[in-house]
Design a protein around this motif. Structure first.
Motif, PDB file in Angstrom:
ATOM      1  N   GLU A   1     -36.373  24.041  19.041  1.00  0.00           N
ATOM      2  CA  GLU A   1     -37.323  23.076  19.055  1.00  0.00           C
ATOM      3  C   GLU A   1     -37.972  23.265  20.358  1.00  0.00           C
ATOM      4  N   GLY A   2     -37.251  23.407  21.151  1.00  0.00           N
ATOM      5  CA  GLY A   2     -37.995  23.479  22.552  1.00  0.00           C
ATOM      6  C   GLY A   2     -38.520  24.899  22.801  1.00  0.00           C
ATOM      7  N   ALA A   3     -37.951  25.967  22.304  1.00  0.00           N
ATOM      8  CA  ALA A   3     -38.666  27.308  22.338  1.00  0.00           C
ATOM      9  C   ALA A   3     -39.848  27.278  21.601  1.00  0.00           C
ATOM     10  N   GLY A   4     -39.949  26.645  20.611  1.00  0.00           N
ATOM     11  CA  GLY A   4     -41.171  26.322  19.773  1.00  0.00           C
ATOM     12  C   GLY A   4     -42.205  25.618  20.723  1.00  0.00           C
ATOM     13  N   ARG A   5     -41.915  24.893  21.418  1.00  0.00           N
ATOM     14  CA  ARG A   5     -42.773  24.008  22.114  1.00  0.00           C
ATOM     15  C   ARG A   5     -43.294  24.769  23.117  1.00  0.00           C
ATOM     16  N   LEU A   6     -42.417  25.589  23.915  1.00  0.00           N
ATOM     17  CA  LEU A   6     -42.739  26.442  25.145  1.00  0.00           C
ATOM     18  C   LEU A   6     -43.677  27.633  24.460  1.00  0.00           C
ATOM     19  N   ARG A   7     -43.500  28.031  23.194  1.00  0.00           N
ATOM     20  CA  ARG A   7     -44.245  29.113  22.813  1.00  0.00           C
ATOM     21  C   ARG A   7     -45.803  28.578  22.591  1.00  0.00           C
ATOM     22  N   ALA A   8     -46.064  27.158  22.250  1.00  0.00           N
ATOM     23  CA  ALA A   8     -47.120  26.428  21.934  1.00  0.00           C
ATOM     24  C   ALA A   8     -47.757  25.893  23.324  1.00  0.00           C
ATOM     25  N   GLY A   9     -47.262  26.339  24.460  1.00  0.00           N
ATOM     26  CA  GLY A   9     -47.738  26.166  25.830  1.00  0.00           C
ATOM     27  C   GLY A   9     -47.407  24.945  26.097  1.00  0.00           C
ATOM     28  N   GLN A  10     -46.290  24.048  25.502  1.00  0.00           N
ATOM     29  CA  GLN A  10     -45.985  22.770  25.871  1.00  0.00           C
ATOM     30  C   GLN A  10     -44.646  22.861  26.732  1.00  0.00           C
ATOM     31  N   PRO A  11     -44.277  21.808  27.701  1.00  0.00           N
ATOM     32  CA  PRO A  11     -42.912  21.791  28.377  1.00  0.00           C
ATOM     33  C   PRO A  11     -41.939  21.328  27.402  1.00  0.00           C
ATOM     34  N   ALA A  12     -40.897  21.766  27.729  1.00  0.00           N
ATOM     35  CA  ALA A  12     -39.636  21.625  26.855  1.00  0.00           C
ATOM     36  C   ALA A  12     -38.475  21.369  27.631  1.00  0.00           C
ATOM     37  N   PRO A  13     -37.656  20.211  27.243  1.00  0.00           N
ATOM     38  CA  PRO A  13     -36.471  20.050  28.030  1.00  0.00           C
ATOM     39  C   PRO A  13     -35.396  20.752  28.171  1.00  0.00           C
ATOM     40  N   ALA A  14     -34.798  20.906  29.260  1.00  0.00           N
ATOM     41  CA  ALA A  14     -33.542  21.883  29.545  1.00  0.00           C
ATOM     42  C   ALA A  14     -32.421  21.243  29.122  1.00  0.00           C
ATOM     43  N   LEU A  15     -31.547  22.245  28.136  1.00  0.00           N
ATOM     44  CA  LEU A  15     -30.280  21.748  27.851  1.00  0.00           C
ATOM     45  C   LEU A  15     -29.374  21.593  29.405  1.00  0.00           C
ATOM     46  N   ARG A  16     -29.413  22.720  30.264  1.00  0.00           N
ATOM     47  CA  ARG A  16     -28.757  22.336  31.410  1.00  0.00           C
ATOM     48  C   ARG A  16     -29.489  22.992  32.420  1.00  0.00           C
TER      49      ARG A  16
ATOM     50  N   ALA B   1     -42.182  35.772  19.706  1.00  0.00           N
ATOM     51  CA  ALA B   1     -41.060  35.451  19.020  1.00  0.00           C
ATOM     52  C   ALA B   1     -40.718  36.847  18.302  1.00  0.00           C
ATOM     53  N   ASP B   2     -39.235  37.141  18.143  1.00  0.00           N
ATOM     54  CA  ASP B   2     -38.910  38.299  17.401  1.00  0.00           C
ATOM     55  C   ASP B   2     -39.469  38.629  16.050  1.00  0.00           C
TER      56      ASP B   2
END
Length: 302
Positions: free
Chosen positions: A250-265, A301-302
């Protein structure tokens, strides 16, 4: 109707051992031809006289070029004492001569002043722009080129050999924008004998080393190899200088949409440049803020 891009959508890095006499742009053109690639670029120009590591980026890897260009690079080079040239290398005209030859003690005593944060004036025959024109174009036209000194980080400068009184061999590790020819010129001035580069080889650039490199002949042979693209290093190879921040799907999708995403670590600090990954593949390059990656470059994305 949008024009269809010519070539194949190839992504990744190829390290070429650039031969003497070719420009960096010619090597990139040859690499793009060999792999039939849509898009290619390189990280860090080498003079035609120089040989060694030229990292060529294809497709999505071109987005990582600035991070390799900014990385430390290492050079092995030979200086010829007793002659200063217009180009600060063996291709220029000799403009001054000296019978003085420095000994090992004199050379080594001069080196500390060329380490750390130094101010370096680029050679007149360089790609630096002066009022919108390249300095080498002005110099070739016979104009006097006055370039301003600029800061350069030199990690180390080491004398490795003195094969004869006329020559000395060095290794240098430096940051972005360094001119080995200027180091040879300025060493010659300090030692009172003049000097210019006769041989120059880049032995590594950021994460890329000569051990990774292919010759120009091997590169040309890739044209007839249907599996040539499989020999490329991954896009992520150009990001080794940044911390990797894993994210969820989900975070990858947000980033590709230009939005910030939370880090897992993350071990990054606020404001650090980082790259985000999902399942080990690069998703975006961005800035780490408050537990999130804020994207500024996004990978397809691949």
């Amino acid at each position: 109707m949008a024009r269809r891009k010519k070539g194949l959508p190839i992504d990744g890095w190829l390290v070429v051992d650039k031969p003497q006499g070719m420009t960096s742009a010619q090597v990139v053109s040859k690499a793009r031809w060999a792999l039939r690639a849509q898009k290619a670029g390189h990280a860090g120009t080498l003079d035609p006289l120089a040989t060694g590591v030229l990292a060529v980026a294809f497709g999505e890897a071109t987005k990582t070029v600035p991070y390799v260009t900014d990385a430390l690079k290492a050079y092995a080079f030979t200086v010829r004492w007793g002659a200063s040239t217009t180009t600060d290398d063996a291709e220029g005209e000799v403009i001054a001569r000296s019978d003085l030859r420095p000994d090992r003690a004199a050379i080594e005593a001069a080196l500390p002043d060329f380490e750390g944060e130094i101010m370096q004036t680029p050679p007149a025959f360089s790609a630096v722009k002066v009022d919108g024109e390249r300095a080498y174009d002005l110099a070739r036209a016979g104009e006097q080129v006055a370039l301003a000194p600029r800061p350069l980080w030199v990690e180390s400068l080491t004398l490795t050999d003195i094969p004869d009184p006329d020559h000395a061999v060095f290794e240098m590790v430096c940051g972005k924008g360094g001119y080995v020819r200027a180091i040879a010129r300025d060493l010659g001035r300090v030692l009172g004998c003049g000097g210019h580069v006769t041989q120059l080889r880049r032995i590594w650039a950021g994460p890329f080393e000569l051990a990774d490199a292919v010759s120009i002949e091997a590169l040309e042979a890739m044209r007839d190899d249907p599996d040539a693209a499989a020999r490329l290093l991954p896009v992520e190879a150009g990001l080794s200088g940044l911390e990797e921040i894993p994210v969820t799907a989900e975070g990858a999708g947000r980033l590709r949409a230009g939005q910030p995403a939370p880090a897992l670590r993350a071990d990054a600090e606020y404001g650090d440049a980082v790259w985000a990954s999902h399942d080990g593949r690069a998703v975006a390059i961005g800035v780490y803020k408050g537990g999130q990656v804020h994207p500024n470059r996004v990978f397809a994305a691949d």
